[in-house]
Design an enzyme around this catalytic site. Sequence first.
Site, short mmCIF file in Angstrom:
data_model
loop_
_atom_site.label_atom_id
_atom_site.label_comp_id
_atom_site.label_asym_id
_atom_site.label_seq_id
_atom_site.Cartn_x
_atom_site.Cartn_y
_atom_site.Cartn_z
N ARG A 27 69.01 105.66 79.96
CA ARG A 27 69.06 104.55 80.90
C ARG A 27 68.41 103.33 80.27
NH1 ARG A 27 65.86 103.27 86.57
NH2 ARG A 27 67.22 101.53 87.16
N HIS A 28 68.87 102.15 80.65
CA HIS A 28 68.26 100.91 80.17
C HIS A 28 66.78 100.85 80.57
CE1 HIS A 28 68.28 99.32 84.26
NE2 HIS A 28 69.54 99.72 84.36
N HIS B 52 73.33 103.60 83.13
CA HIS B 52 72.59 103.24 84.33
C HIS B 52 72.13 104.49 85.09
CE1 HIS B 52 74.19 99.08 83.98
NE2 HIS B 52 75.27 99.70 83.53
N LYS C 73 69.45 108.03 95.72
CA LYS C 73 70.25 108.57 94.61
C LYS C 73 70.99 109.84 95.02
CE LYS C 73 69.22 105.30 91.99
NZ LYS C 73 70.13 104.18 92.20
#
Length: 461
Positions: free
Chosen positions: A79-80, A350, A287
């Site tokens: 993930r970033h 992401h 999520k």
Amino acid sequence: MLAEATTLLALASTFVLPVDARSSASFEKRVLHSHHSRASTLPSYIATNLGAYSPYAAAGTYPAPPVGCTIDQVNILQRHGARFPTASAGKKIEASVAKLKTATSFSTLLDFVPEYTYALGADDLNPFGAQQSYEAGQLAASRYTALASDASDAPYTRTDSKQRCVDSAGNWTAGFVAAGTVVAPSPYTALVISNTAGSNDTLDDNNCANAPSPDDYEDTWLNIFANNATARINAAAPGANVTNSDTLNFAELCGFDTEYYGTLSPWCGLFKQAEWPEFEYFFDLDKYYGNGYGNVLGAIQGVGYVNELLSRVTDDLSYATNDQTQVNHTLDASSTTFPLGRSFYADFTHDDQITSILGAMGLKQGPSLPVTGPPTNQVWITSQIVPFSGHLVTERLQCSGTYDGTYVRFLINDQLQPAEFCGGDLTNGNRICTVDDFVASQSYATNNGFGQYLECGYTPL
């Protein structure tokens, strides 16, 4: 086949930082001459309860491979790094701050509010997030040195086209090279996969408009747990009339402000220590019901990446080329843009997409999440799974001795996963599966989600 724009990006050994927090779309690149680590200044009881906004922390201790096994391939799905709020979220936060400022007076708890100015950027990495990706690259280089012994073995790198992912790939690469344990090619390149509407991109959840929203689940829990904090804020700021949604925005601002400015934000002081796990559960619901096991169209959005992973660990392109979901067939049909036989792959994506991929694979399964509060033996904890700079790692191992043959194992933020779905729980705690058993366990992916992708409202071409 869709006309899908892609870019081959040269990644110099640079550290990518926003020039100005007030206009984070403006970027500069500078060579990193020295690196001074800065840990998050959030206390642990906050840092571990911000869900997907939590700073990275290892969820376990990385275990060496079993005796007789050697890692011969690694797939890192990263993930970033930490970012500013999205543009839409930032507007909501700023509106909540403006509402609070209309109070007729402020108690000591909120005496900073009249002078506070919301000045964060939007969407892009913040400096702390750039550092996170850099350090993740350094760690990968030191851990997997043997897999990148010369320039031809450098990680094959892809990234979603969102700028924060592209910049994270650049920072990760800079850290990988700066570790000094590997030989990097020059120039070092990454494949940027377009996530524009209608494009096929296994690193973004961009094509499932019909996926149900998690809002009802989140709002129900928010209106159960946030009432006390909201009442306390309103008592400290008469006339502001903030709502539970405003209270949530202030909690998020605690994390965003702290991670950007590097000092503990005064917004953190609005909340009691015991309230932070309740905020975490809000993010768990987000999520779980947004892209995870609680969403009927969650896992299907991760199928494309799983089929690409199967192709990599088996060196059999057919898993990717037979995919009828999100695989970009123009790219994956080419050995230049989807090479097999490599020892090191790194993909940048992401939190939502990682969540869908875990669901498609069968990782992090557990009891469903009720809207009334956390269940016993809760498995899905967002801050431990997809924090900023979190990662899923799939290692392929060649084994002889007690285990003989080709195996895989899975780690989420250094925590070795049981992988019951392919027999990993039956290997005396080593949690490895034969590649054949792993492939057999992924029938949902290899059968294209049994046509479920068509329910997304998008027909792949």
